[in-house]
Scaffold this motif. Structure first.
Motif, mmCIF file in Angstrom:
data_model
loop_
_atom_site.group_PDB
_atom_site.id
_atom_site.type_symbol
_atom_site.label_atom_id
_atom_site.label_comp_id
_atom_site.label_asym_id
_atom_site.label_seq_id
_atom_site.Cartn_x
_atom_site.Cartn_y
_atom_site.Cartn_z
ATOM 1 N N PHE A 391 -49.050 -2.804 -70.484
ATOM 2 C CA PHE A 391 -48.935 -1.439 -70.978
ATOM 3 C C PHE A 391 -48.604 -0.478 -69.849
ATOM 4 N N SER A 392 -47.545 -0.799 -69.116
ATOM 5 C CA SER A 392 -47.173 0.006 -67.951
ATOM 6 C C SER A 392 -45.830 0.678 -68.176
ATOM 7 N N SER A 393 -45.806 1.981 -67.940
ATOM 8 C CA SER A 393 -44.558 2.752 -67.959
ATOM 9 C C SER A 393 -44.567 3.698 -66.772
ATOM 10 N N PRO A 394 -43.584 3.535 -65.867
ATOM 11 C CA PRO A 394 -42.431 2.680 -65.948
ATOM 12 C C PRO A 394 -42.790 1.193 -65.804
ATOM 13 N N THR A 395 -41.929 0.343 -66.314
ATOM 14 C CA THR A 395 -42.187 -1.091 -66.287
ATOM 15 C C THR A 395 -41.966 -1.667 -64.903
ATOM 16 N N ALA A 396 -42.945 -2.421 -64.435
ATOM 17 C CA ALA A 396 -42.865 -3.004 -63.098
ATOM 18 C C ALA A 396 -42.373 -4.442 -63.191
ATOM 19 N N SER A 397 -41.145 -4.607 -63.676
ATOM 20 C CA SER A 397 -40.589 -5.942 -63.843
ATOM 21 C C SER A 397 -40.284 -6.609 -62.514
ATOM 22 N N CYS A 398 -40.285 -5.835 -61.433
ATOM 23 C CA CYS A 398 -39.981 -6.403 -60.114
ATOM 24 C C CYS A 398 -41.173 -7.135 -59.501
ATOM 25 N N LEU A 399 -42.363 -6.983 -60.088
ATOM 26 C CA LEU A 399 -43.518 -7.717 -59.574
ATOM 27 C C LEU A 399 -43.326 -9.216 -59.785
ATOM 28 N N LEU A 400 -43.559 -10.016 -58.764
ATOM 29 C CA LEU A 400 -43.418 -11.457 -58.861
ATOM 30 C C LEU A 400 -44.682 -12.075 -59.442
ATOM 31 N N ASN A 401 -44.539 -13.206 -60.119
ATOM 32 C CA ASN A 401 -45.703 -13.888 -60.698
ATOM 33 C C ASN A 401 -46.250 -14.941 -59.730
#
Length: 401
Positions: A391-401
């Motif tokens: 539930f994050s905005s802006p989306t932190a899609s750059c975080l690695l898993n």
């Protein structure tokens, strides 16, 4: 009623009884003039000697209102004979206005408390460092008379366990307003700290080598960090702080000059940042070692903040003489929960981690940061950062898993 509450009530009752029966020493009785012009340093020193040597269950030093007391650099030396020392600041304490008239500030502090346990300071009065003359000088300003190599911290506590500092105004320190070093089981609350936004290095509260420290319900408006947690800070609880202007609440800087530095067990909750350069910040130098871990920022409100969430592992003020290094302070288990508000910069979340030592265990949960610039959408930047989001905005899609 559980045992913990009973013990708390008993402790408070004993504290009240001690305070009510305390021997009271007034600085006016020791020759202080309180006219804002006469140097009252010697009167404060004489009064302190009596307070500290009192053998009763508690002793009190009163700085009365409406007087203004001009005091030069002074050390309130402990340990004291009484287990509870109460300083009641009702009036105003001011520093010498001209840096060249300062004498004896080799300690790096104006008002220094050293090895005073069970210290309780309150009263609603004001501590004014009159730092504007220092801010116009070099940070290495020195005079033959004062031998002040750097602007001093206004109020510093060294090895003072069980400190309680509450309900005071702190104004215009030459440097940091309040410093804690090697102070455990301490509480700072209901403070009003202020200096101009352009005053250099005027941190509100600096904490180092201290554990079990609570800071709550205070207003901090300065030219630098509202609160800075430096090496050796652990089990720190910060709640209900209004910060702005200033540089936010910062972990660090850590690892300067290759040092091994640590910070852990930090909780920052229900804080508000308004017009600050940073909100929740972690800053480390390249080339250091150690760790910053188990840190939580939760229920944070942002208004027009330049860097709402930032991890800067390439910290280099003014980009001067900071070569690339392979080692770094390890940053892990960092949580950001329930942030809401606006960012004045495009990059609302910035995880600029070390190229060689990754940040890990980052959690973004219920983040809602919008832009304070009309028509602009905030973004997230990541460099070698691992974690999860929900539930994050802006989306932190750059975080690695």
């Amino acid at each position: 009623m559980d045992q913990e509450k009973v013990l708390l009530i008993v402790s408070l009752m004993l504290c009240f009884l001690r305070l009510s029966s305390a021997a009271n020493y007034n600085v006016m009785q020791f020759g202080a003039k309180g006219d804002g012009v006469t140097d009252d340093t010697m009167a404060f020193e004489r009064a302190w000697q009596e307070v500290c040597n009192d053998v009763g269950p508690s002793s009190r030093l009163t700085i009365p209102m409406p007087n203004t007391f001009l005091v030069g650099p002074i050390t309130f030396q402990g340990p004291c004979k009484s287990p509870l020392i109460h300083i009641q600041i009702l009036g105003t304490i001011i520093a010498p206005q001209n840096p060249s008239s300062w004498n004896g500030c080799e300690t790096g502090a104006w008002l220094l408390f050293y090895k005073v346990n069970g210290l309780f300071i309150d009263g609603g009065g004001t501590i004014n460092g009159r730092g504007d003359a220092w801010w116009t000088k070099s940070s290495t300003y020195i005079t033959e008379e004062s031998k002040c190599t750097i602007p001093p911290t206004a109020l510093h506590f060294e090895s003072c366990n069980g400190l309680r500092l509450t309900k005071l105004k702190h104004r215009n320190s030459p440097r940091n307003h309040i410093g804690l070093n090697r102070c455990s089981y301490s509480t700072l609350s209901y403070l009003d700290i202020a200096a101009p936004a352009d005053s250099p290095n005027t941190d509100g509260i600096d904490i180092s080598l201290s554990t079990q420290v609570r800071v709550h319900h205070s207003i901090i408006r300065t030219g630098d960090d509202c609160i800075a947690l430096s090496n050796g800070s652990s089990q720190i609880n910060i709640t209900g702080i209004y910060c702005g202007p200033g540089h936010g609440i910062s972990i660090g800087s850590l690892g300067m000059n290759g040092q091994y530095n640590t910070v852990e067990g930090v909780k920052v909750r229900k804080c508000q940042f308004s017009g600050t350069t940073n909100g929740a910040r972690i800053k480390t130098w390249q080339g250091g070692s150690g760790y910053a871990r188990d840190i939580t920022f939760e229920k944070i409100f942002l208004h027009n903040v330049n860097n709402p969430i930032i991890i800067d592992q390439h910290y280099c003020p003014h980009n001067y003489n900071c070569p690339k290094e392979s080692s770094a302070v390890k940053v892990n288990d960092i949580s950001y929960k329930r942030f809401v508000g606006t960012s004045s910069s495009r990059t609302a979340i910035n995880f600029d981690c070390s190229n060689n030592v990754a940040c890990s265990g980052i959690l973004l949960d219920h983040i809602n940061i919008t832009s304070s610039v009309k028509g602009e959408d905030p973004t997230v930047y990541c460099n070698n950062a691992y974690g999860t989001t929900s539930f994050s905005s802006p989306t932190a899609s750059c975080l690695l898993n």
